[in-house]
Motif scaffolding. Sequence first.
Motif, PDB file in Angstrom:
ATOM      1  N   GLY A  31       0.854  -1.200   0.000  1.00  0.00           N
ATOM      2  CA  GLY A  31       0.000   0.000   0.000  1.00  0.00           C
ATOM      3  C   GLY A  31       0.877   1.232   0.000  1.00  0.00           C
ATOM      4  N   ALA A  32       0.703   2.084   1.008  1.00  0.00           N
ATOM      5  CA  ALA A  32       1.466   3.338   1.064  1.00  0.00           C
ATOM      6  C   ALA A  32       2.885   3.122   1.616  1.00  0.00           C
ATOM      7  CB  ALA A  32       0.731   4.351   1.929  1.00  0.00           C
ATOM      8  N   LEU A  33       3.117   1.960   2.218  1.00  0.00           N
ATOM      9  CA  LEU A  33       4.415   1.713   2.852  1.00  0.00           C
ATOM     10  C   LEU A  33       5.470   1.255   1.830  1.00  0.00           C
ATOM     11  CD1 LEU A  33       6.076   1.323   5.530  1.00  0.00           C
ATOM     12  CD2 LEU A  33       5.288  -1.056   5.476  1.00  0.00           C
ATOM     13  N   HIS A  34       6.545   2.003   1.711  1.00  0.00           N
ATOM     14  CA  HIS A  34       7.627   1.658   0.782  1.00  0.00           C
ATOM     15  C   HIS A  34       8.595   0.725   1.514  1.00  0.00           C
ATOM     16  CE1 HIS A  34      10.325   3.421  -2.647  1.00  0.00           C
ATOM     17  NE2 HIS A  34      10.213   2.110  -2.689  1.00  0.00           N
ATOM     18  N   VAL A  35       8.271  -0.561   1.487  1.00  0.00           N
ATOM     19  CA  VAL A  35       8.934  -1.505   2.402  1.00  0.00           C
ATOM     20  C   VAL A  35      10.334  -1.898   1.938  1.00  0.00           C
ATOM     21  CG1 VAL A  35       7.750  -3.501   1.372  1.00  0.00           C
ATOM     22  CG2 VAL A  35       8.634  -3.659   3.695  1.00  0.00           C
ATOM     23  N   LEU A  36      10.583  -1.932   0.631  1.00  0.00           N
ATOM     24  CA  LEU A  36      11.938  -2.141   0.111  1.00  0.00           C
ATOM     25  C   LEU A  36      12.247  -0.996  -0.844  1.00  0.00           C
ATOM     26  CD1 LEU A  36      11.984  -6.001  -0.633  1.00  0.00           C
ATOM     27  CD2 LEU A  36      12.863  -4.809   1.401  1.00  0.00           C
ATOM     28  N   GLN A  37      13.320  -0.299  -0.567  1.00  0.00           N
ATOM     29  CA  GLN A  37      13.629   0.921  -1.326  1.00  0.00           C
ATOM     30  C   GLN A  37      14.963   0.783  -2.041  1.00  0.00           C
ATOM     31  OE1 GLN A  37      12.847   4.584   0.746  1.00  0.00           O
ATOM     32  NE2 GLN A  37      11.520   3.590   2.236  1.00  0.00           N
ATOM     33  N   ASP A  38      14.890   0.596  -3.347  1.00  0.00           N
ATOM     34  CA  ASP A  38      16.077   0.549  -4.198  1.00  0.00           C
ATOM     35  C   ASP A  38      17.159  -0.367  -3.613  1.00  0.00           C
ATOM     36  OD1 ASP A  38      17.488   1.172  -6.474  1.00  0.00           O
ATOM     37  OD2 ASP A  38      18.524   2.859  -5.530  1.00  0.00           O
ATOM     38  N   ILE A  39      16.772  -1.617  -3.406  1.00  0.00           N
ATOM     39  CA  ILE A  39      17.713  -2.583  -2.830  1.00  0.00           C
ATOM     40  C   ILE A  39      18.655  -3.118  -3.911  1.00  0.00           C
ATOM     41  CG2 ILE A  39      17.932  -4.852  -1.719  1.00  0.00           C
ATOM     42  CD1 ILE A  39      16.723  -2.888   0.187  1.00  0.00           C
ATOM     43  N   ASN A  40      19.951  -2.975  -3.678  1.00  0.00           N
ATOM     44  CA  ASN A  40      20.976  -3.570  -4.536  1.00  0.00           C
ATOM     45  C   ASN A  40      21.837  -4.453  -3.656  1.00  0.00           C
ATOM     46  OD1 ASN A  40      20.806  -2.234  -7.334  1.00  0.00           O
ATOM     47  ND2 ASN A  40      20.572  -0.539  -5.888  1.00  0.00           N
ATOM     48  N   LEU A  41      21.828  -5.742  -3.983  1.00  0.00           N
ATOM     49  CA  LEU A  41      22.553  -6.687  -3.128  1.00  0.00           C
ATOM     50  C   LEU A  41      22.997  -7.873  -3.970  1.00  0.00           C
ATOM     51  CD1 LEU A  41      23.336  -7.617  -0.219  1.00  0.00           C
ATOM     52  CD2 LEU A  41      21.078  -8.668  -0.059  1.00  0.00           C
ATOM     53  N   THR A  42      24.264  -8.190  -3.893  1.00  0.00           N
ATOM     54  CA  THR A  42      24.796  -9.344  -4.618  1.00  0.00           C
ATOM     55  C   THR A  42      25.384 -10.319  -3.620  1.00  0.00           C
ATOM     56  OG1 THR A  42      25.273  -8.035  -6.580  1.00  0.00           O
ATOM     57  CG2 THR A  42      26.480 -10.094  -6.337  1.00  0.00           C
ATOM     58  N   ILE A  43      24.947 -11.569  -3.721  1.00  0.00           N
ATOM     59  CA  ILE A  43      25.438 -12.599  -2.809  1.00  0.00           C
ATOM     60  C   ILE A  43      26.235 -13.603  -3.616  1.00  0.00           C
ATOM     61  CG2 ILE A  43      24.750 -14.426  -1.209  1.00  0.00           C
ATOM     62  CD1 ILE A  43      22.131 -12.473  -0.950  1.00  0.00           C
ATOM     63  N   GLY A  44      27.469 -13.734  -3.253  1.00  0.00           N
ATOM     64  CA  GLY A  44      28.365 -14.615  -3.994  1.00  0.00           C
ATOM     65  C   GLY A  44      28.173 -16.066  -3.602  1.00  0.00           C
ATOM     66  N   ARG A  45      28.556 -16.954  -4.492  1.00  0.00           N
ATOM     67  CA  ARG A  45      28.497 -18.388  -4.208  1.00  0.00           C
ATOM     68  C   ARG A  45      29.339 -18.705  -2.980  1.00  0.00           C
ATOM     69  NH1 ARG A  45      26.490 -21.504  -8.388  1.00  0.00           N
ATOM     70  NH2 ARG A  45      26.882 -19.915  -9.954  1.00  0.00           N
ATOM     71  N   GLY A  46      28.729 -19.386  -2.034  1.00  0.00           N
ATOM     72  CA  GLY A  46      29.474 -19.765  -0.834  1.00  0.00           C
ATOM     73  C   GLY A  46      29.549 -18.667   0.218  1.00  0.00           C
ATOM     74  N   GLU A  47      28.944 -17.548  -0.075  1.00  0.00           N
ATOM     75  CA  GLU A  47      29.012 -16.439   0.866  1.00  0.00           C
ATOM     76  C   GLU A  47      27.924 -16.565   1.941  1.00  0.00           C
ATOM     77  OE1 GLU A  47      29.656 -11.613   0.705  1.00  0.00           O
ATOM     78  OE2 GLU A  47      28.433 -12.534  -0.838  1.00  0.00           O
ATOM     79  N   VAL A  48      28.232 -16.106   3.142  1.00  0.00           N
ATOM     80  CA  VAL A  48      27.248 -16.069   4.221  1.00  0.00           C
ATOM     81  C   VAL A  48      26.993 -14.605   4.565  1.00  0.00           C
ATOM     82  CG1 VAL A  48      26.739 -16.718   6.610  1.00  0.00           C
ATOM     83  CG2 VAL A  48      28.028 -18.292   5.132  1.00  0.00           C
ATOM     84  N   VAL A  49      25.757 -14.171   4.311  1.00  0.00           N
ATOM     85  CA  VAL A  49      25.388 -12.777   4.554  1.00  0.00           C
ATOM     86  C   VAL A  49      24.389 -12.736   5.702  1.00  0.00           C
ATOM     87  CG1 VAL A  49      24.235 -10.746   3.594  1.00  0.00           C
ATOM     88  CG2 VAL A  49      25.807 -12.084   2.171  1.00  0.00           C
ATOM     89  N   VAL A  50      24.717 -12.015   6.741  1.00  0.00           N
ATOM     90  CA  VAL A  50      23.787 -11.837   7.856  1.00  0.00           C
ATOM     91  C   VAL A  50      23.106 -10.488   7.705  1.00  0.00           C
ATOM     92  CG1 VAL A  50      23.661 -11.376  10.337  1.00  0.00           C
ATOM     93  CG2 VAL A  50      24.862 -13.407   9.511  1.00  0.00           C
ATOM     94  N   VAL A  51      21.766 -10.518   7.761  1.00  0.00           N
ATOM     95  CA  VAL A  51      20.979  -9.290   7.630  1.00  0.00           C
ATOM     96  C   VAL A  51      20.457  -8.916   9.011  1.00  0.00           C
ATOM     97  CG1 VAL A  51      18.972  -8.213   6.538  1.00  0.00           C
ATOM     98  CG2 VAL A  51      20.289  -9.951   5.295  1.00  0.00           C
ATOM     99  N   ILE A  52      20.778  -7.710   9.455  1.00  0.00           N
ATOM    100  CA  ILE A  52      20.252  -7.256  10.740  1.00  0.00           C
ATOM    101  C   ILE A  52      19.612  -5.881  10.571  1.00  0.00           C
ATOM    102  CG2 ILE A  52      21.984  -8.574  12.027  1.00  0.00           C
ATOM    103  CD1 ILE A  52      23.443  -6.052  12.623  1.00  0.00           C
ATOM    104  N   GLY A  53      18.841  -5.519  11.568  1.00  0.00           N
ATOM    105  CA  GLY A  53      18.187  -4.216  11.514  1.00  0.00           C
ATOM    106  C   GLY A  53      16.979  -4.202  12.413  1.00  0.00           C
ATOM    107  N   PRO A  54      16.464  -3.010  12.708  1.00  0.00           N
ATOM    108  CA  PRO A  54      15.334  -2.899  13.617  1.00  0.00           C
ATOM    109  C   PRO A  54      14.082  -3.595  13.090  1.00  0.00           C
ATOM    110  CG  PRO A  54      16.149  -0.717  12.948  1.00  0.00           C
ATOM    111  CD  PRO A  54      16.937  -1.729  12.208  1.00  0.00           C
ATOM    112  N   SER A  55      13.166  -3.864  13.994  1.00  0.00           N
ATOM    113  CA  SER A  55      11.893  -4.474  13.627  1.00  0.00           C
ATOM    114  C   SER A  55      11.168  -3.581  12.618  1.00  0.00           C
ATOM    115  CB  SER A  55      11.049  -4.630  14.893  1.00  0.00           C
ATOM    116  OG  SER A  55       9.813  -5.187  14.558  1.00  0.00           O
TER     117      SER A  55
END
Length: 261
Positions: A31-55
């Motif tokens: 709706g009015a909430l822009h929940v993902l804003q211009d996300i650019n993210l590349t995850i390499g093979r074998g990479e471990v990416v931890v995503v953190i952030g507020p609720s």
Amino acid sequence: MTPMSNVSVTKDAAPAAEDLVVLKNVDKHFGALHVLQDINLTIGRGEVVVVIGPSGSGKSTLCRTINRLETIDSGTITIDGKPLPAEGKELARLRADVGMVFQSFNLFAHKTVLENVMLGQIKVRGVDKKAAEEKARSLLDRVGVATQADKYPAQLSGGQQQRVAIARALAMDPKVMLFDEPTSALDPEMINEVLEVMQQLAQNGMTMVVVTHEMGFARSAANRVVFMADGRIVEEATPDQFFSNPRSDRAKDFLSKILHH
Ligand SMILES: Nc1ncnc2c1ncn2[C@@H]1O[C@H](COP(=O)(O)OP(=O)(O)OP(=O)(O)O)[C@@H](O)[C@H]1O
Ligand SMILES: [Mg+2]
């Protein structure tokens, strides 16, 4: 230098073979909430990416777009060079390539542990029953719940159920595993048994995206920490850099809250 080496110059836009998951300019609204804003993210093979952030910052939504449990408004997501299919068989296959483990386990309640780990192999991967059972037993053994194979999920502890959920996802031979707060619903004494299984997966080269508040896991297993706030990726850094020297005020504020209480 051979003349051929110039060719690489023209290939800039193509994803490199080692890029497994690529999100480009991804936007999503609820709706009015822009929940993902211009996300650019590349995850390499074998990479471990931890995503953190507020609720409410969009971490779960980000995970869910990667296996298309949520659609996106614009931008592109590719897995192993292929754009996410919209529907049908292709989508089922993609979901198998992208293993997902949720906070709430999500096992089939009316199937045994063994059946839970066999089902997808048979239905989506077309594996025969015998081979599916063999693989299921070996995976259950690997996550330490082999003796629980004939029980129903409700008869297991939360930590055991979550390890079954991991085995079930692994049974599909996924290219990448997404974990959305896999230990948040667990009693404290069960958290480590699940983190250990994840730690092992990481060591064995699995590509992983992990939303978690377990900073110990982030420090020891992550190649990269992605910090989200208000639908944006605010910082990306190695765990060392991120925890010892966060650059943004949002990250400093977040870390002071979770590390000092
Ligand atoms: N299906 C939906 N419909 C409408 N709004 C939604 C929906 N799912 C999530 N949201 C909203 O989108 C925002 C981001 O939610 P999301 O679950 O991705 O956050 P999160 O970072 O995972 O938060 P948490 O740490 O609490 O799990 C929140 O404001 C949430 O209320
Ligand atoms: Mg969430």
